[in-house]
Design a protein around this motif. Structure first.
Motif, PDB file in Angstrom:
ATOM      1  N   VAL A 278     -16.577   7.785  -0.432  1.00 16.93           N
ATOM      2  CA  VAL A 278     -17.053   8.009   0.923  1.00 16.93           C
ATOM      3  C   VAL A 278     -17.127   6.663   1.639  1.00 16.93           C
ATOM      4  O   VAL A 278     -17.631   5.685   1.084  1.00 16.93           O
ATOM      5  CB  VAL A 278     -18.436   8.711   0.902  1.00 16.93           C
ATOM      6  N   GLY A 279     -16.598   6.615   2.855  1.00 10.37           N
ATOM      7  CA  GLY A 279     -16.659   5.403   3.668  1.00 10.37           C
ATOM      8  C   GLY A 279     -15.504   4.442   3.479  1.00 10.37           C
ATOM      9  O   GLY A 279     -15.360   3.506   4.268  1.00 10.37           O
ATOM     10  N   ALA A 280     -14.674   4.634   2.471  1.00 13.41           N
ATOM     11  CA  ALA A 280     -13.528   3.751   2.237  1.00 13.41           C
ATOM     12  C   ALA A 280     -12.319   4.266   3.017  1.00 13.41           C
ATOM     13  O   ALA A 280     -12.184   5.464   3.257  1.00 13.41           O
ATOM     14  CB  ALA A 280     -13.200   3.675   0.750  1.00 13.41           C
ATOM     15  N   THR A 281     -11.446   3.352   3.405  1.00 13.85           N
ATOM     16  CA  THR A 281     -10.239   3.719   4.129  1.00 13.85           C
ATOM     17  C   THR A 281      -9.074   3.879   3.168  1.00 13.85           C
ATOM     18  O   THR A 281      -8.881   3.047   2.277  1.00 13.85           O
ATOM     19  CB  THR A 281      -9.905   2.656   5.193  1.00 13.85           C
ATOM     20  N   TYR A 282      -8.303   4.945   3.376  1.00  9.98           N
ATOM     21  CA  TYR A 282      -7.146   5.266   2.536  1.00  9.98           C
ATOM     22  C   TYR A 282      -5.935   5.524   3.414  1.00  9.98           C
ATOM     23  O   TYR A 282      -6.060   5.806   4.601  1.00  9.98           O
ATOM     24  CB  TYR A 282      -7.434   6.517   1.686  1.00  9.98           C
TER      25      TYR A 282
ATOM     26  N   THR B 116      -3.207   5.848  -1.232  1.00  8.97           N
ATOM     27  CA  THR B 116      -3.505   4.507  -1.736  1.00  8.97           C
ATOM     28  C   THR B 116      -4.783   3.995  -1.085  1.00  8.97           C
ATOM     29  O   THR B 116      -5.132   4.378   0.034  1.00  8.97           O
ATOM     30  CB  THR B 116      -2.346   3.527  -1.445  1.00  8.97           C
ATOM     31  N   ASP B 117      -5.465   3.105  -1.814  1.00 10.28           N
ATOM     32  CA  ASP B 117      -6.686   2.499  -1.277  1.00 10.28           C
ATOM     33  C   ASP B 117      -6.330   1.271  -0.432  1.00 10.28           C
ATOM     34  O   ASP B 117      -5.146   0.951  -0.248  1.00 10.28           O
ATOM     35  CB  ASP B 117      -7.675   2.179  -2.401  1.00 10.28           C
ATOM     36  N   ALA B 118      -7.334   0.572   0.050  1.00  5.17           N
ATOM     37  CA  ALA B 118      -7.126  -0.577   0.941  1.00  5.17           C
ATOM     38  C   ALA B 118      -6.344  -1.707   0.278  1.00  5.17           C
ATOM     39  O   ALA B 118      -5.676  -2.483   0.957  1.00  5.17           O
ATOM     40  CB  ALA B 118      -8.472  -1.096   1.451  1.00  5.17           C
ATOM     41  N   GLU B 119      -6.389  -1.768  -1.042  1.00  4.38           N
ATOM     42  CA  GLU B 119      -5.644  -2.806  -1.769  1.00  4.38           C
ATOM     43  C   GLU B 119      -4.232  -2.359  -2.128  1.00  4.38           C
ATOM     44  O   GLU B 119      -3.481  -3.109  -2.742  1.00  4.38           O
ATOM     45  CB  GLU B 119      -6.394  -3.208  -3.047  1.00  4.38           C
ATOM     46  N   GLY B 120      -3.883  -1.121  -1.779  1.00  2.05           N
ATOM     47  CA  GLY B 120      -2.550  -0.607  -2.078  1.00  2.05           C
ATOM     48  C   GLY B 120      -2.429   0.073  -3.430  1.00  2.05           C
ATOM     49  O   GLY B 120      -1.326   0.434  -3.851  1.00  2.05           O
TER      50      GLY B 120
END
Length: 181
Positions: A108-112, A135-139
């Motif tokens: 929750v709250g993370a950008t994908y 994918t997450d913010a780090e790819g």
């Protein structure tokens, strides 16, 4: 749920115009900007012929504390794969199978970012296959999905969808524009 404008304003690729935009009461849970309860996903083209979207889930879509319900990531994947095929083929499609593999839970709250690809081409017979990856913010890949989608004729679409004759003609005209080179 937050969709990110940079995913569809040209910063990450050309914005996608979905054929459903022609309907006056377009309420798709996944991609309608008019559905206050929906995800409001906005898509952009990718350099490799796919489409993508960026999003952040808030606590409305929580499962375990701080974890996004797995069904929500599957919904995003299904939405993006189905719309990619509609854009590529110029016809409506319905999901016939969907397989999702979760590598890590979404937070929750993370950008994908979700990206969909397919080898399907206009004129091919179905069912058509598509793939999606979140994918997450780090790819790092956190979710993989594959789906099969069956194209339907204009008549089949009219029978399966709650559209008036006028709305069906509007959608068919928008789909025909996709089929025109």
């Amino acid at each position: 749920m937050t969709t990110h404008p940079d995913a569809a304003d040209g910063a990450l690729g050309a914005p996608v115009e979905l054929p459903w935009r022609v309907l006056p009461d377009y309420r798709c849970f996944g991609c309608s900007p008019a559905n206050d309860q929906g995800l409001r996903l906005r898509f952009a083209h990718t350099a490799d012929g796919g489409i993508m979207c960026a999003f952040t889930f808030d606590r409305t879509f929580e499962s375990y504390p701080g974890v996004v319900h797995g069904g929500m990531s599957t919904t995003v994947c299904d939405e993006i794969m189905g719309n990619l095929l509609v854009l590529r083929l110029g016809v409506s499609v319905f999901t016939t199978s969907l397989r999702t593999r979760y590598v890590e839970p979404l937070t929750v709250g993370a950008t994908y970012r979700c990206t969909a690809t397919t080898e399907a081409a206009a004129g091919d017979t179905g069912p058509h296959q598509a793939q999606a990856e979140i994918t997450d913010a780090e790819g790092n890949a956190v979710v993989f999905a594959t789906g099969a989608y069956q194209p339907v004729t204009e008549e089949q679409a009219r029978k399966r969808m709650a559209m008036s004759e006028h709305e069906a003609r509007l959608v068919e005209t928008a789909l025909a524009e996709l089929r025109t080179p």
